[in-house]
Design a protein around this motif. Structure first.
Motif, mmCIF file in Angstrom:
data_model
loop_
_atom_site.group_PDB
_atom_site.id
_atom_site.type_symbol
_atom_site.label_atom_id
_atom_site.label_comp_id
_atom_site.label_asym_id
_atom_site.label_seq_id
_atom_site.Cartn_x
_atom_site.Cartn_y
_atom_site.Cartn_z
ATOM 1 N N ASP A 29 0.793 -0.962 -0.392
ATOM 2 C CA ASP A 29 0.235 0.050 -0.413
ATOM 3 C C ASP A 29 0.919 1.523 0.026
ATOM 4 O O ASP A 29 2.415 1.110 -0.257
ATOM 5 N N VAL A 30 0.441 2.513 0.267
ATOM 6 C CA VAL A 30 1.162 3.328 0.173
ATOM 7 C C VAL A 30 2.301 3.863 1.115
ATOM 8 O O VAL A 30 3.070 3.844 1.068
ATOM 9 N N ALA A 65 -1.044 -5.318 -4.476
ATOM 10 C CA ALA A 65 -2.288 -5.148 -4.191
ATOM 11 C C ALA A 65 -3.710 -6.130 -2.972
ATOM 12 O O ALA A 65 -3.837 -7.260 -4.266
ATOM 13 N N ASN A 66 -3.818 -5.902 -2.084
ATOM 14 C CA ASN A 66 -5.072 -7.032 -2.098
ATOM 15 C C ASN A 66 -6.239 -6.400 -1.920
ATOM 16 O O ASN A 66 -7.229 -5.167 -1.731
ATOM 17 N N GLN A 78 -14.980 0.361 -5.043
ATOM 18 C CA GLN A 78 -14.680 0.138 -3.626
ATOM 19 C C GLN A 78 -14.885 -0.825 -2.897
ATOM 20 O O GLN A 78 -16.209 -0.731 -2.882
ATOM 21 N N GLU A 82 -13.732 3.274 1.678
ATOM 22 C CA GLU A 82 -12.256 3.718 0.946
ATOM 23 C C GLU A 82 -12.998 5.339 0.032
ATOM 24 O O GLU A 82 -14.247 4.791 -0.729
ATOM 25 N N ARG A 85 -10.564 6.709 -4.153
ATOM 26 C CA ARG A 85 -10.103 6.211 -4.407
ATOM 27 C C ARG A 85 -8.671 6.201 -5.828
ATOM 28 O O ARG A 85 -7.776 5.927 -5.421
ATOM 29 N N ALA A 88 -6.339 8.055 -4.270
ATOM 30 C CA ALA A 88 -5.797 7.025 -3.217
ATOM 31 C C ALA A 88 -4.668 6.339 -4.341
ATOM 32 O O ALA A 88 -2.986 6.593 -4.179
ATOM 33 N N VAL A 89 -4.477 5.871 -5.362
ATOM 34 C CA VAL A 89 -3.923 5.526 -6.268
ATOM 35 C C VAL A 89 -2.645 6.556 -6.560
ATOM 36 O O VAL A 89 -1.613 6.038 -7.526
ATOM 37 N N LEU A 92 -0.251 6.724 -4.807
ATOM 38 C CA LEU A 92 0.752 5.282 -4.458
ATOM 39 C C LEU A 92 1.895 5.549 -5.389
ATOM 40 O O LEU A 92 2.990 5.503 -4.967
#
Length: 266
Positions: A29-30, A65-66, A78, A82, A85, A88-89, A92
């Motif tokens: 993750d990030v 990613a999980n 999502q 979340e 999203r 967030a990506v 990342l």
């Protein structure tokens, strides 16, 4: 350097080992990518370090990613809680781009599966040492998804456009032997010797003049980091679009249930 929660950093002579510690599968993750990037940047500033080995604890090198089991995904693809999203990506991928901007050579010790974004992480390295038990997969289309983490740039650069397209279009898992044969891996050794072989390769590089090594690497990699940054912008846009589809939900669900997905093109 640090303190770190999910990685460890050790030095032996002129080689540093950065170890991901999220066993068994080392999902990222990030936060994890930030830690790896911060460690590599600190090692760039360490005049006693000339080369780096990236390795992992557990069964997998990194399974990406999980996504969970897909049962709770909403119409935006999502899970509950979340928010934003896509943002967030994007964050990342911005943090991931830091990895490509570090200066010292990296050898990845791939002792287990490098899947999806985990393959993307493996491609940050200059070289990959692996074993017959390892598996490599760009399984995005099997998830109803688009490749990410800059793989649309890094994978073709290493194995060629046709072989990369084959991995993307089929989502097939490539064995360690096949990865070595196609140039995806640079050394093939027994599983118990992967880390030591990676350390030996890094040590061989570390015997050379440090300024010349960094300079030569910069020339060889060229504008890779910039090309990856541009690629991830497109990858993210496609991932955001496809995340809203029924096929994405089916792909995630099928993966969790270990079955062949039944895609409908919606």
């Amino acid at each position: 350097m640090g303190p770190f929660k999910d990685i460890g950093v050790e030095k032996s002579g002129r080689v540093a080992l950065v170890e991901i510690r999220r066993p068994p599968h080392n999902f990222f993750d990030v936060a994890l990518i930030q830690e790896v990037a911060s460690a590599l940047e600190a090692l760039d500033d360490d005049i006693g370090c000339r080369a780096v080995v990236l390795a992992s604890q557990g069964k997998s090198f990194c399974a990406g990613a999980n996504f969970g089991d897909g049962s709770t995904l909403d119409d935006q693809g999502q899970r509950p809680g979340e928010l934003n999203r896509a943002q967030a990506v994007q964050h990342l991928y911005l943090e991931g781009n830091r990895l490509f901007r570090t200066r010292k050579p990296i050898v990845a010790a791939i002792h287990g599966a490098a899947i999806g974004g985990g393959l993307g992480l493996a491609m940050v390295a200059d070289f990959r040492v692996t074993c017959p038990e390892a598996r490599f997969a760009a399984n995005f289309t099997r998830l109803g998804f688009h490749p990410g983490f800059g793989l649309t740039v890094t994978l073709p650069a290493v194995i060629g456009a046709t072989k990369a397209a084959l991995m993307f279009y089929t989502s097939r898992r490539v064995t360690g032997e096949d990865a070595y044969a196609m140039g995806l891996a640079d050394a093939l050794v027994p599983q118990g010797e992967v880390r030591q072989a990676a350390l030996m390769l890094a040590s061989e590089m570390a015997e050379n003049a440090p300024l010349a090594l960094v300079s030569t690497r910069a020339t060889m990699r060229g504008d890779l980091a910039d090309r990856v940054r541009k690629a991830t912008e497109h990858e993210l846009a496609e991932q955001t679009r496809l995340r809203k589809t029924e096929d994405f939900k089916e792909g995630v669900k099928a993966m969790a249930e270990r079955r062949i997905p039944d895609f409908t093109g919606r």
